[in-house]
Design an enzyme around this catalytic site. Structure first.
Site, mmCIF file in Angstrom:
data_model
loop_
_atom_site.group_PDB
_atom_site.id
_atom_site.type_symbol
_atom_site.label_atom_id
_atom_site.label_comp_id
_atom_site.label_asym_id
_atom_site.label_seq_id
_atom_site.Cartn_x
_atom_site.Cartn_y
_atom_site.Cartn_z
ATOM 1 N N HIS A 95 0.878 -1.277 0.016
ATOM 2 C CA HIS A 95 -0.007 0.051 -0.012
ATOM 3 C C HIS A 95 1.099 1.167 0.005
ATOM 4 C CE1 HIS A 95 -2.988 3.012 0.789
ATOM 5 N NE2 HIS A 95 -2.489 3.121 2.293
ATOM 6 N N HIS A 97 0.931 5.710 -0.997
ATOM 7 C CA HIS A 97 0.150 7.071 -1.393
ATOM 8 C C HIS A 97 1.057 7.557 -2.415
ATOM 9 C CE1 HIS A 97 -1.782 7.718 2.776
ATOM 10 N NE2 HIS A 97 -2.105 6.512 2.280
ATOM 11 N N ASP A 120 -0.375 -5.609 -20.040
ATOM 12 C CA ASP A 120 0.419 -6.633 -19.603
ATOM 13 C C ASP A 120 0.144 -6.982 -18.117
ATOM 14 O OD1 ASP A 120 1.827 -6.862 -21.850
ATOM 15 O OD2 ASP A 120 3.542 -5.477 -21.592
ATOM 16 N N HIS A 169 -8.111 7.737 -1.179
ATOM 17 C CA HIS A 169 -7.115 7.548 -0.397
ATOM 18 C C HIS A 169 -5.845 7.085 -1.168
ATOM 19 C CE1 HIS A 169 -5.977 4.349 3.174
ATOM 20 N NE2 HIS A 169 -4.878 5.124 2.704
ATOM 21 N N TYR A 227 5.577 -15.067 -22.912
ATOM 22 C CA TYR A 227 6.297 -13.790 -22.682
ATOM 23 C C TYR A 227 7.504 -14.125 -21.976
ATOM 24 C CZ TYR A 227 7.840 -9.162 -21.723
ATOM 25 O OH TYR A 227 8.331 -7.859 -21.544
#
Ligand code: ZN
Length: 234
Positions: A95, A97, A120, A169, A227
């Protein structure tokens, strides 16, 4: 993954977020789970990254009870736990910001797939959650953030869209292990930045066609992927 290895992997994923400029000060957190032990390793709350050692990471069970560690876990731990419980194939969560992804989250706009870099990694737009209700903010806020993410994936596959924008957020990303979740956080920020520029150049830009989107995602993921280098058979 064994717990000592998981500690190192989670520390490394947290540092990867810093190296790529996705976190300011101590914002942001990465975690990992040992599915065999049902234990989660997460960054401690408010410890500067440059001082963080594997021993500082906090180990909790899936209810958030601290099993090892002297420091308090990241305050976003309840969000991570909801994701581990709802998405059984993930092994790491990050997580941040980061600025561009957070700008899309603040604008409460899903990121359309404008090109193959996005395709992708994310098989579809990067969704944005609903806003939390007042009652969801006033109690169990971090847990309710997790529930809002899970609701956004009711009709989406979390394995093929490894990230989300939490409204007002910022982004959460995940993957099979902590490193993959951090990698996806870096990619999401790049995709968010390019999408912002794309709309600046042409405000009428449209998402790419399904055929090109599928081609790029499926050549990299899934049973017929071709790939990169062939994986060694174990
Ligand atoms: Zn946050």
């Amino acid at each position: 993954m064994r717990l000592p290895d998981l500690r190192r992997a989670v520390l490394e994923a947290n540092l990867e977020l810093v190296r790529h400029g996705l976190v300011l000060f101590t914002f942001g957190n990465a975690s990992g789970i040992s599915r065999n032990d049902s234990l989660v390793v997460i960054k401690p709350s408010g410890v500067p990254y440059e001082l963080m050692r594997p021993v500082d990471l906090v180990v909790t069970d899936l209810d958030g009870k601290i099993v090892e560690g002297k420091l308090r876990p990241s305050s976003d731990l309840p969000t991570h736990l909801i994701l581990y419980k709802a998405f059984p194939r993930i092994g790491g969560v990050s997580h941040t910001h980061s600025e561009y992804a957070t700008a899309w989250a603040q604008a409460r706009r899903a990121i359309p797939c404008f090109g193959t870099t996005h395709a992708d990694y994310f098989h579809g737009e990067v969704p944005v959650t609903d806003e939390l209700e007042d009652s969801e903010i006033s109690s169990d806020y971090e847990e309710n953030t997790g529930h809002a993410i899970v609701r956004a994936f009711r009709s989406r596959d979390y394995s093929s869209i490894p990230g989300v924008l939490v409204a007002n957020h910022g982004p959460f990303t995940w993957g099979p292990d902590p490193a993959a979740s951090a990698h996806n956080a870096v990619i999401l920020e790049s995709v968010a930045r390019m999408a912002y520029f794309t709309l600046g150049i042409n405000s009428q830009a449209r998402a790419i066609e399904r055929s090109l989107h599928d081609k790029h995602f499926l050549r990299k993921h899934g049973k017929d992927a071709y790939y990169g280098q062939r994986k060694e058979k174990k």
